[in-house]
Design a protein around this motif. Sequence first.
Motif, PDB file in Angstrom:
ATOM      1  N   CYS A  54       0.840  -1.203   0.000  1.00  0.00           N
ATOM      2  CA  CYS A  54       0.000   0.000   0.000  1.00  0.00           C
ATOM      3  C   CYS A  54       0.876   1.255   0.000  1.00  0.00           C
ATOM      4  O   CYS A  54       1.719   1.432   0.884  1.00  0.00           O
ATOM      5  N   GLU A  55       0.683   2.072  -0.981  1.00  0.00           N
ATOM      6  CA  GLU A  55       1.410   3.346  -1.034  1.00  0.00           C
ATOM      7  C   GLU A  55       0.622   4.344  -1.860  1.00  0.00           C
ATOM      8  O   GLU A  55      -0.344   3.984  -2.531  1.00  0.00           O
ATOM      9  N   SER A  56       1.050   5.594  -1.766  1.00  0.00           N
ATOM     10  CA  SER A  56       0.342   6.642  -2.493  1.00  0.00           C
ATOM     11  C   SER A  56       0.554   6.458  -3.989  1.00  0.00           C
ATOM     12  O   SER A  56       1.616   6.002  -4.418  1.00  0.00           O
ATOM     13  N   SER A 186      -6.954  -0.297  -8.115  1.00  0.00           N
ATOM     14  CA  SER A 186      -5.705   0.250  -7.546  1.00  0.00           C
ATOM     15  C   SER A 186      -5.194  -0.617  -6.402  1.00  0.00           C
ATOM     16  O   SER A 186      -3.986  -0.896  -6.299  1.00  0.00           O
ATOM     17  N   SER A 187      -6.096  -1.062  -5.504  1.00  0.00           N
ATOM     18  CA  SER A 187      -5.660  -1.849  -4.344  1.00  0.00           C
ATOM     19  C   SER A 187      -5.174  -3.228  -4.789  1.00  0.00           C
ATOM     20  O   SER A 187      -4.130  -3.712  -4.327  1.00  0.00           O
ATOM     21  N   GLY A 188      -5.929  -3.877  -5.684  1.00  0.00           N
ATOM     22  CA  GLY A 188      -5.562  -5.213  -6.163  1.00  0.00           C
ATOM     23  C   GLY A 188      -4.191  -5.191  -6.833  1.00  0.00           C
ATOM     24  O   GLY A 188      -3.337  -6.048  -6.572  1.00  0.00           O
ATOM     25  N   ARG A 207     -12.344  -9.237 -13.033  1.00  0.00           N
ATOM     26  CA  ARG A 207     -13.617  -9.065 -13.748  1.00  0.00           C
ATOM     27  C   ARG A 207     -13.407  -8.150 -14.946  1.00  0.00           C
ATOM     28  O   ARG A 207     -13.933  -8.379 -16.022  1.00  0.00           O
ATOM     29  N   SER A 208     -12.633  -7.060 -14.733  1.00  0.00           N
ATOM     30  CA  SER A 208     -12.263  -6.184 -15.858  1.00  0.00           C
ATOM     31  C   SER A 208     -10.765  -5.948 -15.774  1.00  0.00           C
ATOM     32  O   SER A 208     -10.228  -5.741 -14.690  1.00  0.00           O
ATOM     33  N   ALA A 209     -10.124  -5.952 -16.925  1.00  0.00           N
ATOM     34  CA  ALA A 209      -8.673  -5.704 -16.930  1.00  0.00           C
ATOM     35  C   ALA A 209      -8.419  -4.211 -16.725  1.00  0.00           C
ATOM     36  O   ALA A 209      -9.055  -3.386 -17.372  1.00  0.00           O
ATOM     37  N   CYS A 292     -11.013   6.414 -18.044  1.00  0.00           N
ATOM     38  CA  CYS A 292     -12.385   6.391 -17.517  1.00  0.00           C
ATOM     39  C   CYS A 292     -12.390   5.863 -16.085  1.00  0.00           C
ATOM     40  O   CYS A 292     -13.363   6.027 -15.371  1.00  0.00           O
ATOM     41  N   ARG A 293     -11.305   5.241 -15.666  1.00  0.00           N
ATOM     42  CA  ARG A 293     -11.124   4.865 -14.264  1.00  0.00           C
ATOM     43  C   ARG A 293      -9.814   5.466 -13.779  1.00  0.00           C
ATOM     44  O   ARG A 293      -9.041   5.968 -14.588  1.00  0.00           O
ATOM     45  N   ARG A 294      -9.565   5.342 -12.502  1.00  0.00           N
ATOM     46  CA  ARG A 294      -8.332   5.928 -11.973  1.00  0.00           C
ATOM     47  C   ARG A 294      -7.124   5.282 -12.650  1.00  0.00           C
ATOM     48  O   ARG A 294      -7.019   4.048 -12.704  1.00  0.00           O
TER      49      ARG A 294
END
Length: 491
Positions: A54-56, A186-188, A207-209, A292-294
Amino acid sequence: MSVRVDHEVVIVGTGFSGVGMAVALRAAGVDDFVMLEKADEIGGTWRENRYPGCESDIPSHLYSFSFELNPYWSRTYAPADEIQDYLLFCVEKYDLRRHVSFDSTVQQATYDEASATWEITVASSWGTLRTVRTRALILGVGALHEPVVPEIPGLETFAGELMHTATWQPGTTVTAKRVAVIGTGSSGVQIVPPLVEDADAVTVFQRSAPWVLPRVNTEYSDKLIDTFEQHPAALQAHRTRIRATHELKAIEFTRRPGVRKAASRIAQEHLRAAVKTPELRARLTPDYTIGCRRPILSNDYYPALAQGHVTLETDPIYHVEPHAVVTSGGVAHRADVLVLATGFDPSGSYRYLGITGANGRVLADDWASGIESYLGVTVPNYPNMFVLLGPNTLVAHTSTLLMVEAQIGLVMKLLRERENRRASSVAVRPQVVPGFTAELARRTDKSVLRTPGCRGWYLDSDGTNRTLWPGSVAEYERRTAKPEMIDYEFN
Ligand code: NAP
């Protein structure tokens, strides 16, 4: 009507929003405030998210307060512990700990129109209840606070260790274990590489790449840290440069499809360099427009997936058994540890606060079909209540702390105006919000969020954007720095 007020201001939460708000109050000479914290230590995101890796994902020189630049960041993207230490340092430096009430969970907050105050019911883990009355209720509860636990049949029967990334217990080890990870946001993407390093076998359920771009995570040399320490102007210039690059990149990215195409090519090349098997590469190729996503930055995610003891499973999950996750294709992936990297519910933070505003309005009902506000901070019918990182104030391209600081500035201006007018309450006028909401919708419609196949937590189940600010930070700062007082009613 005059009633006994316990504190001028109550801040809920001691994450970056709460701490930033407290510093601003102290700077303005307001000392009579309390910070209610449900846990037994300061913090929010960076206290709770302690999973490996976990990091910024925003450079730390920008992901820190503008009034407390830190010359000592160890690398471009600091790990979670370092960010939490920075927050604790700020708390000590600004002498805020004495304002914090730990083990204090807000159960209810009810606005009393006669006295223009909020009565807050606070519970402790011992089961005791107390009430706190205040003239200003400030919610710094975080936008990504409520973990999403997917509704997968049999999940509750899993007999091994089951953890959401946000509830990861430090000290947990996966050495010689089989691990299953659900979710590749992001977490995964952050948690998979360290798990792959330690575990016997890892199955990643995708589920989505995601689009994954390369990342430059430079370690700052002692010499550079010394320079930053001795020359605050150099430190400031470094931050300004990072901020400008992020803002400019985002403007280019959102306005020019050509720039998005170029970024997709970089991501595809990044994938090709790490994953040699065309079949695996195909399954790792996203089917939606980049942006469209982070955006996700990682150099070790693809190499981790390419290792022999790692399986990328793209068949939908059918159910969970005590020792396995079973796909719709009937394959049972055995697991000793099951990690849910399944994200957060951005409206969940407010669901359990039990807020009742003027005229008996219940926030959970008013926001049941979608969270909305004015500039993310004020909500009609909830006078003297202010939200930090509220609806539509997240940014994907730069530091959310820039938005938080702008909001803190707005809250201070509204409180000052209330005082100047000798009013007892301030609230946004109800007629202001529909126009603002329509503006957000109009601008969202022109954005990358409306490109084919775009889904994800930025959009709610109706496809409405209730999370992202659709403009630049500079624009948001302008709009909050000089609020139109005509938009607010003071009574
Ligand atoms: P997320 O982006 O919402 O990703 C959740 C993942 O779980 C997605 O891959 C999603 O699949 C999958 N998923 C959800 N329900 C599922 C189900 N029932 N079955 C299978 N898969 C399921 O969550 P996140 O990764 O925690 O990130 C959330 C946000 O937190 C980020 O966008 C970022 O703002 C922040 N964050 C920041 C950092 C950082 O700064 N370093 C790190 C972590 C998180 P779909 O994609 O198909 O929906």
